[in-house]
Design a protein around this motif. Structure first.
Motif, mmCIF file in Angstrom:
data_model
loop_
_atom_site.group_PDB
_atom_site.id
_atom_site.type_symbol
_atom_site.label_atom_id
_atom_site.label_comp_id
_atom_site.label_asym_id
_atom_site.label_seq_id
_atom_site.Cartn_x
_atom_site.Cartn_y
_atom_site.Cartn_z
ATOM 1 N N ALA A 380 0.823 -1.211 0.000
ATOM 2 C CA ALA A 380 0.000 0.000 0.000
ATOM 3 C C ALA A 380 0.860 1.265 0.000
ATOM 4 O O ALA A 380 0.495 2.278 -0.599
ATOM 5 C CB ALA A 380 -0.916 -0.019 1.210
ATOM 6 N N ASN A 382 3.752 1.997 -1.463
ATOM 7 C CA ASN A 382 4.422 2.479 -2.673
ATOM 8 C C ASN A 382 3.614 2.215 -3.953
ATOM 9 O O ASN A 382 4.106 2.398 -5.059
ATOM 10 C CB ASN A 382 5.825 1.861 -2.790
ATOM 11 C CG ASN A 382 5.800 0.347 -2.758
ATOM 12 O OD1 ASN A 382 4.731 -0.259 -2.875
ATOM 13 N ND2 ASN A 382 6.960 -0.273 -2.600
ATOM 14 N N MET A 383 2.362 1.809 -3.767
ATOM 15 C CA MET A 383 1.543 1.409 -4.909
ATOM 16 C C MET A 383 1.367 2.533 -5.932
ATOM 17 O O MET A 383 1.542 2.339 -7.130
ATOM 18 C CB MET A 383 0.183 0.975 -4.381
ATOM 19 C CG MET A 383 -0.520 0.003 -5.263
ATOM 20 S SD MET A 383 -1.845 -0.750 -4.320
ATOM 21 C CE MET A 383 -0.960 -1.996 -3.379
ATOM 22 N N VAL A 384 1.029 3.711 -5.436
ATOM 23 C CA VAL A 384 0.755 4.832 -6.341
ATOM 24 C C VAL A 384 2.035 5.224 -7.088
ATOM 25 O O VAL A 384 2.014 5.444 -8.302
ATOM 26 C CB VAL A 384 0.187 6.028 -5.547
ATOM 27 C CG1 VAL A 384 -0.008 7.226 -6.464
ATOM 28 C CG2 VAL A 384 -1.130 5.646 -4.892
ATOM 29 N N ARG A 385 3.140 5.232 -6.342
ATOM 30 C CA ARG A 385 4.417 5.570 -6.961
ATOM 31 C C ARG A 385 4.742 4.583 -8.092
ATOM 32 O O ARG A 385 5.141 4.971 -9.194
ATOM 33 C CB ARG A 385 5.514 5.536 -5.880
ATOM 34 C CG ARG A 385 6.860 5.982 -6.352
ATOM 35 C CD ARG A 385 7.766 6.495 -5.219
ATOM 36 N NE ARG A 385 7.643 5.802 -3.950
ATOM 37 C CZ ARG A 385 8.645 5.136 -3.354
ATOM 38 N NH1 ARG A 385 9.829 5.064 -3.919
ATOM 39 N NH2 ARG A 385 8.484 4.553 -2.188
ATOM 40 N N MET A 387 2.690 2.740 -9.769
ATOM 41 C CA MET A 387 1.747 2.865 -10.875
ATOM 42 C C MET A 387 2.181 3.998 -11.819
ATOM 43 O O MET A 387 2.193 3.835 -13.027
ATOM 44 C CB MET A 387 0.354 3.121 -10.311
ATOM 45 C CG MET A 387 -0.728 2.524 -11.177
ATOM 46 S SD MET A 387 -2.386 2.664 -10.473
ATOM 47 C CE MET A 387 -2.359 1.541 -9.106
ATOM 48 N N TRP A 388 2.531 5.141 -11.227
ATOM 49 C CA TRP A 388 3.013 6.250 -12.044
ATOM 50 C C TRP A 388 4.269 5.870 -12.813
ATOM 51 O O TRP A 388 4.442 6.223 -13.969
ATOM 52 C CB TRP A 388 3.296 7.484 -11.177
ATOM 53 C CG TRP A 388 2.070 8.305 -10.972
ATOM 54 C CD1 TRP A 388 1.391 8.473 -9.803
ATOM 55 C CD2 TRP A 388 1.340 9.029 -11.969
ATOM 56 N NE1 TRP A 388 0.294 9.265 -10.004
ATOM 57 C CE2 TRP A 388 0.239 9.627 -11.325
ATOM 58 C CE3 TRP A 388 1.509 9.234 -13.336
ATOM 59 C CZ2 TRP A 388 -0.693 10.410 -12.004
ATOM 60 C CZ3 TRP A 388 0.586 10.006 -14.016
ATOM 61 C CH2 TRP A 388 -0.502 10.591 -13.358
ATOM 62 N N LYS A 389 5.134 5.125 -12.148
ATOM 63 C CA LYS A 389 6.366 4.703 -12.809
ATOM 64 C C LYS A 389 6.040 3.874 -14.059
ATOM 65 O O LYS A 389 6.631 4.081 -15.120
ATOM 66 C CB LYS A 389 7.219 3.899 -11.824
ATOM 67 C CG LYS A 389 8.556 3.495 -12.398
ATOM 68 C CD LYS A 389 9.348 2.645 -11.420
ATOM 69 C CE LYS A 389 10.198 1.675 -12.196
ATOM 70 N NZ LYS A 389 11.011 0.817 -11.339
ATOM 71 N N LEU A 435 -0.544 0.202 -17.574
ATOM 72 C CA LEU A 435 -1.599 0.354 -16.579
ATOM 73 C C LEU A 435 -2.293 -0.969 -16.285
ATOM 74 O O LEU A 435 -2.524 -1.323 -15.127
ATOM 75 C CB LEU A 435 -2.640 1.369 -17.069
ATOM 76 C CG LEU A 435 -2.379 2.815 -16.675
ATOM 77 C CD1 LEU A 435 -3.422 3.723 -17.308
ATOM 78 C CD2 LEU A 435 -2.432 2.950 -15.148
ATOM 79 N N THR A 439 -2.603 -2.860 -12.742
ATOM 80 C CA THR A 439 -3.905 -2.892 -12.059
ATOM 81 C C THR A 439 -4.522 -4.289 -12.013
ATOM 82 O O THR A 439 -5.187 -4.630 -11.033
ATOM 83 C CB THR A 439 -4.919 -1.930 -12.732
ATOM 84 O OG1 THR A 439 -4.864 -2.128 -14.132
ATOM 85 C CG2 THR A 439 -4.612 -0.495 -12.403
ATOM 86 N N LYS A 446 -6.745 -7.873 -4.476
ATOM 87 C CA LYS A 446 -7.749 -7.219 -3.625
ATOM 88 C C LYS A 446 -9.017 -8.071 -3.519
ATOM 89 O O LYS A 446 -9.664 -8.111 -2.479
ATOM 90 C CB LYS A 446 -8.101 -5.847 -4.210
ATOM 91 C CG LYS A 446 -8.755 -4.932 -3.199
ATOM 92 C CD LYS A 446 -8.245 -3.504 -3.350
ATOM 93 C CE LYS A 446 -8.204 -2.790 -2.014
ATOM 94 N NZ LYS A 446 -7.570 -1.480 -2.100
ATOM 95 N N ARG B 73 10.845 1.836 2.307
ATOM 96 C CA ARG B 73 9.586 2.572 2.112
ATOM 97 C C ARG B 73 9.739 4.076 2.243
ATOM 98 O O ARG B 73 8.896 4.826 1.783
ATOM 99 C CB ARG B 73 8.553 2.096 3.129
ATOM 100 C CG ARG B 73 8.250 0.651 2.872
ATOM 101 C CD ARG B 73 6.879 0.256 3.215
ATOM 102 N NE ARG B 73 6.847 -1.195 3.236
ATOM 103 C CZ ARG B 73 5.897 -1.895 3.776
ATOM 104 N NH1 ARG B 73 4.899 -1.288 4.349
ATOM 105 N NH2 ARG B 73 5.948 -3.197 3.743
#
Lengths: 480, 480
Positions: A380, A382-385, A387-389, A435, A439, A446, B73
């Motif tokens: 959770a 570093n997930m957003v980071r 994804m952007w990468k 993406l 995802t 999830k 992290r």
């Protein structure tokens, strides 16, 4: 530890030579510690000649893991002959090592009486494992032939979920009261009463049999006899609830470099122990299963080479049906633009390129994400980071391949707009691939599914549809 | 071992509660033994507020593996602040646990002096591992700051190939002469001279320091003091040559359920030991790498989430270039039949179906074969049998999907011959997929490459080209 020539030693076999060269019986193993094909043939020939004494002399010194390999390599008939020949000296440790289909055959040949005897000799975790692989009726027949206490242990073991710590644990362990000294512990171990065949640690328990700590054996050996066991325990104790998932157990062992850990029931009482050698098998299986799941091969058993043709074909069929559905979906997307293809057949020639590149770029992301989830590198935090990468990586490679592919298409068909169309759809599909690659496994995770499970089929559905749609759509809009 | 209430015990923390609930400092870990995001934020906030005492009180009790996770992290700036804050109490065991990119940063922040100190404290295998990850110039600078004996050990360790047993082994071990008794061994261990921090077994060596056998610690503990160590050794000794590949080492440990094994030089002298905890990491890495290799992600490092966008994009680029080549090859095959597509645009709509199904069926076979090679289930002895099996499985599913797809195509385009064409090419491509799925990894293996390496790109080249060629070729021959 000075070396000394004073004590003449009896000749000891094989201090120097690698294992394979030492075999009393010819060369059973090659330099990779694998069975020599020649050795397997020799055993098979002796079996068919019904020369049981020679068979026994050939296989008598085999390690149980090698015996399991030998049984797997023989054909079905020879396998039965071998089990018959070695029935009286059959080492029950062979059973957990066998592939499922081969084990079923071997157990059938052994029969209930000999199988019941074999299971009694196994550690409780192995006995539960083998019993768990039987059909329910066979299991009832088998357990009826076992002493009540063994039967009770196996029944209890089978009551835990198949992927839980309870199935993995063995009941045999060494536990001592917290007020014991090292001397008392050693004397107890020397007395040989109820000690397991093999153990790595002594558990220190309180008056209510709850684990207070683990003392690895080297600490016992380094301590003085009057030392108290409770003073040797590691203040950090990792207690495993009996219903913990085995993947979680494996993570804990790796993360904390454990060799043995106590398993407790709901009230915190010591039930059994899990040891590193069991965890090694879990790690190997779990890490290996991802590659199969990603490719749409369902269970370890489905992937077995010993499974027959019909059931292998059947188990793969379901996944392929899903695939066929998505392939027709992609065809439907193409069908929308059939008129455009009629006008410009070059579109048909070039249209698989974007879809294929998207599928491959997406699979790269997918594999990385599945692996990072397995090692818990992705979470959770570093997930957003991440994804952007992936979006950035997709964009960069998208633009590069847009240029390369656009130029190639222009040179091939001498049409600059065709190059622009394929380049544009390449960028879109590479970003979509990045993406989707991140995802899809996250969503599967999830939803409580395995992140690898069928991930490729979902991914290629996205990349095929997006790839065909953007390419043919752009072409219709710009070219026609 | 009767439970007894006689000795009142001092309250012992956390005999019952799972690890996470016991933390002195809030709730660092969640129920999955992972760091709480809230805890990470708290540390980051304290770092930015420059409240070093609070930082130290927060992280002071973290296990080194959790400290490694925490460092991973945090963002780059906070990471530096944290290393600075805990510099004096920095646990060197954190280093081998870190992802490569994060480790580089941490080592930079530590500086050569503190890093040299940290490396001295590590077991030799970990010190060699960390030193091996440094740039050559950095390594020289670092080693110059170490005591000569440690430097020599690290230099020697680095002289072995990166995937060899030599890199995996640790020099610290307990070896006793074969004429020693159990009593002498225990007394030696209790004296505390030169014993490693942690060990699982005692090695018995002859006068020339060649290993004669391994005695696991539980056997030492169960034996009587006057017993001879040489009588406790397992007659089967698995000796690991220092140049053995680490995958081979892992196989041996799994196959024989070893906990520790001696590593020897060419003359058979004991050099060091490999222990199960090192092998666990190898098993996890090797099994996990196959999924990355199959997807065209080259090394564990390429797959790291901590790698920056540019170098990730670059490392994936090469694989995608190869893919682009094969995609154009498939397009060239289609190009041959451009005339047919012009006459019948339905061909363009349906042509991806056979290629896609072949690719997926082939990937199933591929994953199974790669997995079987890794576990050594597949070998020279059963190769031909497995190959025939895959051909049969391909044929069966080929015929089934020929019927389904043929019927669907007939219904869609109301053309019976189109159904026959797609059915026929489905059968051909499914068989080709099965054959390619098994021969490609076997050929890669035979050539000395990893069987998973780029296997998918070779496979889809075959299934795309065969799929498009048979479908469009049959259509041209039968329909036009």
């Amino acid at each position: 530890m000075a070396s000394a020539e004073t004590t003449p030693l009896p000749p000891q076999p094989g201090a120097l030579k690698p294992r394979s060269a030492r075999r009393a019986v010819g060369e059973a193993l090659d330099e990779h510690f694998e069975l020599e094909p020649g050795f397997v043939d020799e055993v098979a020939a002796a079996l068919r000649a019904d020369d049981r004494d020679f068979v026994r002399s050939l296989v008598g010194e085999l390690h149980y893991a090698d015996m399991a390999d030998l049984l797997e390599r023989l054909d079905s008939e020879d396998r039965k002959l071998l089990v018959d020949a070695i029935r009286d000296s059959f080492n029950p440790d062979v059973l957990p090592e066998l592939a499922a289909e081969v084990r079923d055959e071997v157990m059938d040949t052994l029969g209930f009486e000999d199988l019941a005897y074999a299971l009694r000799e196994l550690d409780s975790d192995d006995a539960v494992y083998v019993a768990g692989k039987l059909d329910p009726e066979e299991r009832v027949q088998l357990l009826a032939r076992m002493p009540p206490d063994t039967r009770k242990l196996i029944d209890l073991g089978l009551s835990y979920a198949e992927t839980s710590a309870g199935r993995l644990m063995q009941r045999e362990l060494v536990a001592v009261p917290n007020y014991w000294t090292v001397g008392e512990t050693i004397d107890y171990l020397r007395s040989g009463r109820k000690t397991p065949e093999k153990f790595y640690a002594v558990f220190v328990v309180d008056a209510r049999h709850r684990p207070m700590g683990v003392v690895e054996l080297h600490r016992v050996l380094k301590a003085k006899r009057p030392d108290h066991m409770r003073d040797l325990i590691d203040p950090e104790i990792d207690v495993i609830p009996v219903d913990m998932d085995r993947e979680e157990v494996a993570y804990l062992f790796r993360q904390r470099d454990l060799t043995a850990a106590p398993v407790v029931d709901k009230s915190g009482r010591l039930l059994g122990q899990i040891t590193i050698d069991d965890v090694v098998d879990v790690i190997e299986e779990e890490a290996g299963q991802d590659i199969l799941r990603m490719a749409g091969v369902r269970a370890e058993q489905d992937a077995s080479l010993y499974r027959n043709v019909m059931s292998t074909a059947q188990s793969r069929f379901i996944w392929l049906v899903i695939n066929l559905g998505t392939a027709f979906l992609a065809s439907a997307v193409i069908g929308v633009f059939e008129g455009s293809i009629e006008k410009l057949s070059a579109l048909a020639v070039l249209m698989p390129i974007c879809a294929s590149m998207g599928g491959n770029a997406g699979t790269q992301t997918l594999a990385t994400v599945i692996r990072s989830l397995a090692t818990r590198e992705l979470n959770a935090g570093n997930m957003v980071r991440v994804m952007w990468k992936e979006v950035f990586v997709g964009s960069i490679n998208g633009f590069l391949f847009a240029a390369i592919t656009g130029a190639a298409a222009f040179l091939w068909f001498n049409d600059i707009l065709l190059g622009v169309v394929i380049g544009g759809s390449m960028i879109v599909n590479m970003i979509a691939a990045g993406l989707a690659g991140i995802t899809i496994p996250l969503m599967l995770d999830k939803m409580g599914a395995d992140p690898a499970d069928s991930a490729v089929v979902f991914l290629t559905t996205v990349t095929d549809c997006v790839g065909f749609f953007t390419f043919l759509g752009l072409a219709t809009w710009i070219l026609l």
